[in-house]
Design an enzyme around this catalytic site. Structure first.
Site, PDB file in Angstrom:
ATOM      1  N   LYS A   1      -5.906   3.431   8.835  1.00 37.22           N
ATOM      2  CA  LYS A   1      -5.371   4.519   8.302  1.00 37.22           C
ATOM      3  C   LYS A   1      -6.049   6.012   8.479  1.00 37.22           C
ATOM      4  O   LYS A   1      -5.034   6.779   8.502  1.00 37.22           O
ATOM      5  CB  LYS A   1      -5.162   4.046   6.796  1.00 37.22           C
ATOM      6  CG  LYS A   1      -4.351   2.494   6.745  1.00 37.22           C
ATOM      7  CD  LYS A   1      -4.004   2.274   5.255  1.00 37.22           C
ATOM      8  CE  LYS A   1      -3.300   1.129   5.155  1.00 37.22           C
ATOM      9  NZ  LYS A   1      -2.985   0.366   3.907  1.00 37.22           N
TER      10      LYS A   1
ATOM     11  N   SER B   1       0.811  -1.211   0.206  1.00 29.97           N
ATOM     12  CA  SER B   1      -0.081  -0.093  -0.184  1.00 29.97           C
ATOM     13  C   SER B   1       0.872   1.253   0.051  1.00 29.97           C
ATOM     14  O   SER B   1       0.123   2.352   0.049  1.00 29.97           O
ATOM     15  CB  SER B   1      -0.856   0.046   1.191  1.00 29.97           C
ATOM     16  OG  SER B   1      -0.271   0.074   2.381  1.00 29.97           O
TER      17      SER B   1
END
Length: 796
Positions: free
Chosen positions: A710, A667
């Site tokens: 996140k 990611s």
């Protein structure tokens, strides 16, 4: 006079009992006519009135020595045998018999053969006397003095318990040697019978001694148990019989228990096998084969209970209410298999306990962390020493209910080794189509688990055995926002911890700003476990000062200064976003078990030959993301006014700070690519902007996981704009409102869209060249210059 069951030999003195009318009449007549009478044995003793053909022809003439009349009108007669006779004819009288006879004397025979036969007979008779112990000593003395073989044979035969026909045969024989040989044969047989009888009696006596000893010891044990107030074995077995009847087992289980109890009754009480069998039966009768707890299916009450015990967690609560709604309309529905996946401290275990309390079921929990043995689930065979059922059956016995809420804690932390894979043993347990006949190795019987509501917990979804994942309904529980943590502390933690530490609101009041300060500066986690510890530590210090009568609080409401004095300086220094637009530095987002975190990615070009340097303890996947980012930058160099051969004379160093912490995952791909383009184009990356997404060689942005964590990390770090893949748009539905309000979320599908958002192009147009921009940036930051004219990034 016919005789029953006896034969009278010549020269023998015997007693007779006379009671039959004909015999009495014959006795009276003989007393009047010389006191002599002929005696002969009956062929069949049970005949009361014998005919002539029922009497043997060879008998004995005896002299009547004495007659005594008995009280019952019978007579006792003492007679002495005189001569052996053979009856030639019978004469019937009115009340008795008379006979015609002739004397039949024995033959006289002498010599060594006869003497040897006499000695052999004496030895055998002596051996018989020692075995029987019923022969008087004077008889043995008399026998040893006798020289006449006939008298010797008659006296021995008189003392031996031979049948009448055998004794009659000896009486009829006339030759001494033949009589001695026949007597010896009878003695041999009798001695052999006596030997067998003696051995049998010895074994019986030994067994009786053992039995008596066991009986005596068992009686002592009973007495000792009685003194100690314990039950004896018989009463224990009777109690097991009653418990088997009351257990309401299925037919197969009841037959098995009854069979084992029958075996137990035949075993010595102190044998090891008896202990094993008794333990097995006690396990069978202790299990809840038919007992279950009545459920509460009032959805409003259940919803209030769950909301009271836990703040948030709406998805899990809705799933429980859905199950109860279906259960109310379809009572035969099998229990669900739920798996709560989330970071530590978010309330997975306590939520399962609240579910059990809300629906009025028993709650049982087993911890699967570190379990490596299949027997922990299925149990051991009874043939092994110390065998026990598995944890499933043990927990049901403790719960005393066949429909509890069963928590399988830490299901992702099981292992496997040479003893088997416990995850494979759980396949049958967690399959609603199979667990109605779960077979534990110890019980060796099927037990119905279909009424149990199984709830499993895990921290990492990928660590769960793939086949187990297919059998469970996965419900993800993400980390709490700061608002959720504040609400949990105010509604649940504060009041409970005050009570546990002996404090009240008169002693300490934690205001909302102080709770938020503790969350922000003293904890770093997705759940509230560390928050619970920090508040506990604060209250312990207040409790101690209260006991010592030293109050540090000017007022009952805690202030920031007093909080710092009690808990010390802040433990968590949260990383913030960049304060200015910086070249070659991008902010990424990462997921950890404790929640989300921002990730700084630095790119520096160095003089060299195109070597790629990756540092920061990166995993293989993250290194491959860096390589993909470099390939993308080389492919699209012209789009950003970067010389096409920039990589020929430069090495590229990509570093992710906090090098002691392992990092991996795809990611960070778009953040690496953005930092590369910024470093070589001289265009800075906008401050307060973070990004997450996987990059492909074509520049496509792929979806990622852990989005909620996140975004929470970005919000805590003061980030204003977050770039996420367009594929993650579906995950925005479950986000808390405060997250969507605080962040500007940009959805992108390719790298071109990412760079349009993060690159500050207006600043790139203010300088003519890359070196000029670097010089201006150096003057602003007052940092040294490298060989390419670009100042190195500051370490965050």
């Amino acid at each position: 006079m016919p005789l029953r069951d006896m034969v009278v030999y010549p020269n023998m003195i015997v007693s007779l009992f006379v009671g039959r009318k004909k015999t009495v009449r014959a006795l009276e007549e003989s007393m009047q006519q010389g006191r002599k009478i002929a005696l002969a044995a009956q062929r069949q003793a049970q005949i009361d009135d014998p005919a002539l053909e029922d009497i043997y022809e060879v008998g004995t003439i005896v002299r009547i020595l004495q007659v005594l009349k008995m009280p019952d009108d019978s007579f006792k007669v003492l007679v002495e045998g005189q001569e052996r006779i053979r009856i030639r004819g019978f004469r019937a009288r009115d009340n008795y018999f008379t006979v015609d006879y002739e004397v039949s004397p024995y033959e006289i025979q002498t010599g060594a053969i006869v003497q040897t036969a006499m000695r052999n007979a004496l030895e055998l008779f002596g051996k018989y006397a020692r075995l029987s112990k019923n022969i008087p000593a004077d008889i043995l003395t008399s026998l040893n003095r006798m020289k006449d073989p006939h008298r010797l044979t008659d006296l021995m035969a008189e003392q031996l318990p031979f049948p009448v026909d055998k004794k009659q045969k000896l009486l009829e024989m006339v030759k001494p040697l033949a009589r001695l040989e026949a007597l010896a044969e009878l003695l041999y047989n009798e001695i052999e019978l006596r030997e067998i009888e003696r051995r049998i009696k010895g074994r019986v006596r030994k067994q009786i001694d053992i039995t008596q000893k066991e009986y005596y010891l068992n009686e002592q044990i009973k007495a000792i148990r009685k003194e100690l107030g314990q039950k004896d074995v018989e009463s224990e077995n009777e109690e097991l019989v009653q418990r088997i009847k009351n257990a309401q087992m299925p037919k197969g289980a009841e037959d098995k228990a009854t069979k084992e109890l029958a075996r137990l009754d035949r075993m010595p009480p102190m044998s090891p096998e008896a202990t094993v069998t008794r333990t097995y039966i006690e396990w069978l009768v202790a299990l809840p084969w038919s007992f279950q707890t009545p459920e509460k299916l009032d959805l409003r009450i259940v919803a209030r209970t769950l909301d009271k015990d836990h703040y948030g967690l709406r998805k899990v609560k809705d799933r429980v209410l859905e199950y109860l709604a279906v259960r109310k309309l379809a009572p035969k529905m099998k229990g669900p298999i739920l798996c709560l996946v989330g970071p530590p401290g978010v309330g997975k275990t306590s939520l399962a306990r609240s579910v059990a309390a809300a629906i009025n079921r028993k709650f049982v929990r087993i911890s699967l962390g570190g379990v490596r043995d299949e027997a922990e689930i299925r149990g051991h065979r009874r043939t092994y020493i110390g065998a026990m059922p598995g944890k499933i059956i043990q927990s049901l016995k403790n719960a005393k209910s066949r429909n509890p809420v069963f928590l399988l804690d830490e299901i992702d932390k099981m292992g496997s080794d040479f003893r088997g894979d416990p995850a494979c043993a759980l396949l049958e347990v967690l399959d609603p189509e199979q667990n109605q006949a779960f077979n534990d190795h110890y019980l060796d019987l099927d037990f119905d688990l279909s009424n149990i509501m199984f709830i499993a917990t895990a921290n990492i979804f990928q660590n769960i055995h793939p086949t187990l994942r297919d059998r469970m309904e996965i419900i993800e529980i993400r980390g709490y926002t700061q608002e959720e943590k504040t609400q949990i502390a105010q509604r649940h933690l504060n009041a409970r911890l005050l009570e546990e530490h002996g404090l009240t609101t008169k002693d300490l009041v934690l205001s909302r700003p102080m709770i938020e300060k503790i969350i922000a500066e003293y904890t770093f986690e997705a759940g509230v476990r560390n928050l619970n510890r920090e508040i506990s530590a604060l209250m312990r210090k207040v409790t101690r000062l209260k006991v010592e009568k030293k109050s540090p609080l000017k007022a009952k409401e805690l202030t920031a200064l007093e909080l710092t004095k009690l808990l010390g300086p802040p433990k968590i220094l949260r990383r913030k976003g960049e304060k200015a637009d910086v070249v070659g530095i991008a902010t990424g987002l990462a997921w950890t078990e404790n929640g989300g975190e921002i990730l700084t990615i630095e790119v520096v070009p160095l003089p060299g030959k195109g070597q790629l340097i990756l540092t920061g303890k990166l995993g293989d996947v993250m290194k491959e993301s860096g390589q993909a980012a470099v390939s993308y930058a080389r492919k699209h160099a012209k789009d950003f006014h970067i010389p096409p051969d920039f990589y020929h004379n430069s090495d590229i160093h990509i570093h992710v700070p906090e090098g002691a912490i392992p990092k991996d995952g795809p990611s960070a791909g778009i953040a690496m690519a953005a930092a590369l383009v910024s470093a070589f184009s001289g265009i800075p990356i906008r401050k307060n902007t973070a990004m997450t997404g996987e990059i492909t060689l074509r520049g496509r942005v792929l979806g990622i996981g852990g989005l909620k964590e996140k975004l929470l990390a970005a919000m805590r770090a003061g980030i204003k704009t977050v770039i996420i893949p367009h594929e993650n748009q579906k995950d925005l539905v479950d986000l808390p409102v405060e997250v969507t309000r605080s962040l500007e979320i940009k959805l992108v599908q390719n790298m071109q869209q990412v760079l349009e958002v993060v690159l500050a192009r207006e600043k790139r147009s203010q300088v003519k060249t890359r070196k000029a921009y670097a010089k201006k940036a150096r003057e602003q930051t007052k940092q040294p210059v490298d060989q390419n004219g670009i100042s190195p990034p500051a370490v965050m």
